[in-house]
Design a protein around this motif. Structure first.
Motif, PDB file in Angstrom:
ATOM      1  N   VAL A 107      12.414  24.930  11.406  1.00 29.99           N
ATOM      2  CA  VAL A 107      13.001  25.669  12.529  1.00 29.99           C
ATOM      3  C   VAL A 107      13.557  24.702  13.568  1.00 29.99           C
ATOM      4  O   VAL A 107      14.670  24.891  14.085  1.00 29.99           O
ATOM      5  N   LEU A 108      12.804  23.658  13.885  1.00 29.31           N
ATOM      6  CA  LEU A 108      13.270  22.677  14.863  1.00 29.31           C
ATOM      7  C   LEU A 108      14.543  21.984  14.398  1.00 29.31           C
ATOM      8  O   LEU A 108      15.464  21.741  15.185  1.00 29.31           O
ATOM      9  N   ILE A 109      14.608  21.667  13.112  1.00 28.33           N
ATOM     10  CA  ILE A 109      15.812  21.028  12.577  1.00 28.33           C
ATOM     11  C   ILE A 109      17.002  21.971  12.689  1.00 28.33           C
ATOM     12  O   ILE A 109      18.102  21.576  13.085  1.00 28.33           O
ATOM     13  N   ALA A 110      16.783  23.232  12.333  1.00 32.34           N
ATOM     14  CA  ALA A 110      17.871  24.212  12.405  1.00 32.34           C
ATOM     15  C   ALA A 110      18.389  24.349  13.829  1.00 32.34           C
ATOM     16  O   ALA A 110      19.589  24.534  14.055  1.00 32.34           O
ATOM     17  N   LEU A 140      22.581  18.010  18.447  1.00 33.93           N
ATOM     18  CA  LEU A 140      22.514  16.557  18.455  1.00 33.93           C
ATOM     19  C   LEU A 140      23.696  15.949  17.702  1.00 33.93           C
ATOM     20  O   LEU A 140      24.189  14.883  18.062  1.00 33.93           O
ATOM     21  N   GLY A 141      24.146  16.630  16.651  1.00 33.06           N
ATOM     22  CA  GLY A 141      25.340  16.165  15.954  1.00 33.06           C
ATOM     23  C   GLY A 141      26.559  16.210  16.855  1.00 33.06           C
ATOM     24  O   GLY A 141      27.397  15.310  16.850  1.00 33.06           O
ATOM     25  N   ALA A 142      26.662  17.279  17.654  1.00 30.79           N
ATOM     26  CA  ALA A 142      27.783  17.396  18.580  1.00 30.79           C
ATOM     27  C   ALA A 142      27.759  16.281  19.616  1.00 30.79           C
ATOM     28  O   ALA A 142      28.788  15.681  19.945  1.00 30.79           O
ATOM     29  N   LEU A 143      26.576  15.992  20.152  1.00 28.40           N
ATOM     30  CA  LEU A 143      26.471  14.920  21.132  1.00 28.40           C
ATOM     31  C   LEU A 143      26.817  13.568  20.516  1.00 28.40           C
ATOM     32  O   LEU A 143      27.448  12.726  21.153  1.00 28.40           O
ATOM     33  N   GLY A 192      25.715  18.525  10.805  1.00 25.18           N
ATOM     34  CA  GLY A 192      24.648  19.202  11.516  1.00 25.18           C
ATOM     35  C   GLY A 192      24.532  20.654  11.090  1.00 25.18           C
ATOM     36  O   GLY A 192      23.433  21.176  10.879  1.00 25.18           O
ATOM     37  N   LEU A 193      25.675  21.321  10.943  1.00 25.77           N
ATOM     38  CA  LEU A 193      25.676  22.689  10.424  1.00 25.77           C
ATOM     39  C   LEU A 193      25.149  22.726   8.995  1.00 25.77           C
ATOM     40  O   LEU A 193      24.470  23.676   8.588  1.00 25.77           O
ATOM     41  N   TYR A 194      25.492  21.703   8.230  1.00 25.89           N
ATOM     42  CA  TYR A 194      25.012  21.592   6.850  1.00 25.89           C
ATOM     43  C   TYR A 194      23.481  21.567   6.829  1.00 25.89           C
ATOM     44  O   TYR A 194      22.837  22.269   6.035  1.00 25.89           O
ATOM     45  N   ALA A 195      22.894  20.759   7.727  1.00 28.54           N
ATOM     46  CA  ALA A 195      21.437  20.705   7.820  1.00 28.54           C
ATOM     47  C   ALA A 195      20.872  22.021   8.336  1.00 28.54           C
ATOM     48  O   ALA A 195      19.844  22.509   7.858  1.00 28.54           O
ATOM     49  N   THR A 196      21.563  22.620   9.323  1.00 30.76           N
ATOM     50  CA  THR A 196      21.080  23.856   9.912  1.00 30.76           C
ATOM     51  C   THR A 196      21.063  24.987   8.898  1.00 30.76           C
ATOM     52  O   THR A 196      20.067  25.710   8.762  1.00 30.76           O
ATOM     53  N   THR A 197      22.166  25.177   8.182  1.00 32.94           N
ATOM     54  CA  THR A 197      22.217  26.264   7.206  1.00 32.94           C
ATOM     55  C   THR A 197      21.220  26.029   6.085  1.00 32.94           C
ATOM     56  O   THR A 197      20.603  26.972   5.574  1.00 32.94           O
TER      57      THR A 197
END
Length: 493
Positions: free
Chosen positions: A88-91, A97-100, A424-429
């Protein structure tokens, strides 16, 4: 569905379009980048899969006189809950953090900082000591450290994957991605062999290490931490980080004024303000993704499902080998080494195939192979160890290519300057769907009362991911369809 422009910002490559040898400095960058994957095997293979977690949930941490099955089941549940919280924290954190990282242009700083936290958590596993009277407390400590390590390892992977775009072109990204995955598998083989031969298997290991108070496993964790820390350094020193290019089109095309305001705001933002600004931009990017490149969004969804199935193959592979096919602990590690050999060879080979025929075909072919092999493991569950050796290794042969080609495909879809956010979206999804394989496995085992039925649960997740991928219409160009497709654009594949 709108087609995406094939224009790309030039990137350094280990070879040019004619196949000429790369300059030495570019080859060094690819080697240094791949070494992070090599070192990462210490966390993936040793800590989370084959060594630490099986030990943490074993009867070593059961107090004398207690019900072994009940206590180990409870400890396994604690492990599952810890990893669920980590997911959940990673999502939640990965896209922001990727955006930053993208806005700052300092991806190596993010990679280094997150890798350092992983190193510290791995080193701290030394303190997970099975002392009678405090065994449950040791398990809690192990679960917390493992969960924290998982969070920061995944966040480091976001920046690491984005650096792939710095050292490759559409013609070579599949090959280089495959080299990285292959290096990870080979690194896992070497480290597992060192730990198995030197500490875990013998009664008295190297330097007089025994199993008293779990010393053999605790020393193995320290060695794994040093392994990861040493091999995480080259990418930070050698790979040249370039300034992000301006956004020129596609999914990340905000208006010029908005872009300037966002950049100015990001520079001024501090603390929670920076994170809030990143999430506002994230939601804007998702909206643009839906409007202008639903194929990318569709791939993210499909890959989240089948990648969870791939994770399930390794997560439950050792459990199935032991519980259904009668493998001992030593035999599980031997199989793990063999599986990493097969996976490493096939992943590197598939990287070259990726650049020839395109990553989409590699992923689809790998998923079909996984479904066939997984079904065979289920059907032959009562055939002894031989069927598992055959089809288990076949599963290993397809897992790596599917993972590597999936990463390469996303890299081809990513817009310049937004690579870290896309990964980051890849990790989130991926984390958003991370419950599917465990849920399907556990549900079928609970309903039938037999562990081997859980194999079909994992296969079902792979089938669902395959179907979703087949429904996605990807744009042509950038090598998505292979070498002949690199320069084409304006169509869907």
């Amino acid at each position: 569905m709108p087609a995406r422009s094939a224009a790309r910002t030039p990137r350094p490559s280990p070879d040019d379009a004619s196949g000429a040898p790369a300059p030495p400095h570019l080859r060094r960058q690819v080697t240094a980048w791949s070494l992070w994957d090599w070192g990462g095997a210490a966390f993936n293979a040793v800590v989370t899969t084959f060594v630490f977690t099986p030990w943490l949930t074993s009867d070593t941490f059961v107090e004398a006189g207690k019900d072994v099955d009940a206590v180990t089941a409870r400890h396994s549940a604690w492990l599952g809950w810890g990893l669920t919280v980590a997911g959940v924290l990673i999502a939640v954190l990965a896209p922001a953090l990727g955006a930053l990282a993208d806005r700052s242009g300092r991806r190596k700083l993010w990679l280094g900082a997150n890798s350092a936290v992983v190193f510290v958590t791995m080193l701290a596993l030394w303190f997970v000591e099975p002392v009678p009277g405090h065994l449950s407390r040791a398990v809690v400590l192990g679960v917390v450290l493992l969960s924290v390590g998982n969070v920061f390892y995944e966040l480091a992977g976001v920046a690491y994957n984005a650096l792939l775009l710095q050292i490759s072109t559409p013609r070579t990204i599949g090959r280089i991605s495959g080299i990285g995955w292959g290096a990870g598998y080979v690194g896992g083989i070497v480290l597992l062999l060192i730990l198995f031969v030197g500490f875990i298997n013998p009664d008295v290991g190297w330097f007089g290490v025994t199993d008293d108070h779990g010393l053999d496993f605790r020393v193995s964790m320290v060695i794994a931490a040093l392994w990861f820390g040493i091999f995480a350094i080259p990418v930070l020193v050698v790979v040249q980080e370039r300034r992000k290019p301006p956004f020129t089109g596609g999914v990340s095309e905000p208006a010029a004024a908005e872009t300037a305001a966002t950049g100015h705001g990001a520079r001024r933002a501090r603390g929670l303000g920076a994170v809030a600004a990143a999430y506002r931009q994230l939601f804007r990017d998702l909206a643009r993704l839906w409007r202008t490149s639903r194929s990318t969004l569709g791939f993210l969804v499909a890959s989240a499902v089948f990648r969870d199935g791939l994770a399930g193959v390794f997560t439950f592979g050792a459990v199935i080998a032991s519980g259904t096919f009668g493998f001992s602990s030593s035999e599980v590690i031997v199989f793990a080494i063999a599986a990493n050999v097969v996976a490493g060879i096939c992943t590197v080979s598939a990287g070259w195939l990726d650049d020839r025929i395109g990553p989409r075909r590699v992923v689809i072919g790998s998923l079909v192979g996984l479904v066939v092999a997984g079904t065979a493991v289920f059907v032959l569950h009562d055939g002894g160890q031989t069927p598992f050796w055959i089809f288990g290794l076949l599963l290993s042969a397809f897992v790596g290519p599917a993972q590597s080609a999936s990463r390469a495909l996303l890299g081809r879809l990513a817009e310049p300057g937004r690579e870290t956010e896309i990964f980051g979206l890849y990790a989130t999804t991926g984390r958003a769907a991370s419950f599917l394989a465990p849920f399907a496995f556990s549900t079928l085992v609970s309903l039938t009362g037999h562990q081997y039925w859980g194999i079909l649960g994992i296969v079902a997740v792979l089938v669902l991911g395959l179907v979703l991928l087949l429904l996605v219409r990807l744009p042509r160009g950038r090598g998505i369809g292979g070498l002949r497709d690199v320069d084409s654009a304006g169509a869907t594949a």
